[in-house]
Design an enzyme around this catalytic site. Sequence first.
Site, mmCIF file in Angstrom:
data_model
loop_
_atom_site.group_PDB
_atom_site.id
_atom_site.type_symbol
_atom_site.label_atom_id
_atom_site.label_comp_id
_atom_site.label_asym_id
_atom_site.label_seq_id
_atom_site.Cartn_x
_atom_site.Cartn_y
_atom_site.Cartn_z
ATOM 1 N N CYS B 11 33.169 27.254 30.376
ATOM 2 C CA CYS B 11 33.458 25.869 29.982
ATOM 3 C C CYS B 11 34.948 25.569 30.197
ATOM 4 O O CYS B 11 35.745 26.465 30.466
ATOM 5 C CB CYS B 11 33.094 25.653 28.515
ATOM 6 S SG CYS B 11 34.086 26.620 27.372
ATOM 7 N N CYS B 14 37.349 27.488 28.012
ATOM 8 C CA CYS B 14 37.492 28.890 28.433
ATOM 9 C C CYS B 14 38.453 28.975 29.621
ATOM 10 O O CYS B 14 39.318 29.854 29.666
ATOM 11 C CB CYS B 14 36.139 29.479 28.811
ATOM 12 S SG CYS B 14 34.903 29.318 27.508
#
Lengths: 137, 78
Positions: B11, B14
């Site tokens: 994501c 991240c």
Amino acid sequence: MSNQNLVKEICPTTTQEWIKNGALLVDVRENDEVEVLAYDVPLILNIPLSEFENRFEEIPTEKDVVMVCRSGGRSLRAAGFLINHGYNSEKVVNMQHGINRWVEKGFPTKGDTSVVLGNTTSNSCCTPTSGGSTSCC
Amino acid sequence: MKNIKVLGTGCSKCNTTFQNVQEAIKRSGIEAEVTKIEDIEELMNYNVLVTPVLMIDDKQLVKGRIAEVNEIVELLKK
């Protein structure tokens, strides 16, 4: 859906069978998500993923448990967490595709399904059927 | 050498954490090996519930949020 072997995964249709046999659904979506749209099943426990580490022991170890969320990702991690903490991998499973697919299949919910139906797409597996087939996906 | 792992599902949070780690290493001058872990089975082996997770030398130090550059620099000094 995911390339992993730790957690058994089932589709929403198979989940119906598990529910008929007395399984508990554990919804790991956050409270604000559940307020908008919730699974409507007899046995359900909501433990948001943000609280899961502190509350997972509320889940009975002897019961069949289907982990659920919006699309199946968070619940997969939560199911893996349970199995890593000693829960039986035959009794704890993940429901693939979450409430998105659950709604597409017309299974019971409480709340506003437009939040799901307006934002999802189907893939080749588990597309909605008009005949109410109970075959897997 | 520090061993840094960024665990996440790919994501944006991240990815930002991973970029912040690289920037923190540059600023601090500390030698470190950085690994990005996105494989779901591996994530489950680490018992990751919320992502991203920043691990330094096998300790999960930041969970469920973006670790800022200055914060990572401080963590690397310890």
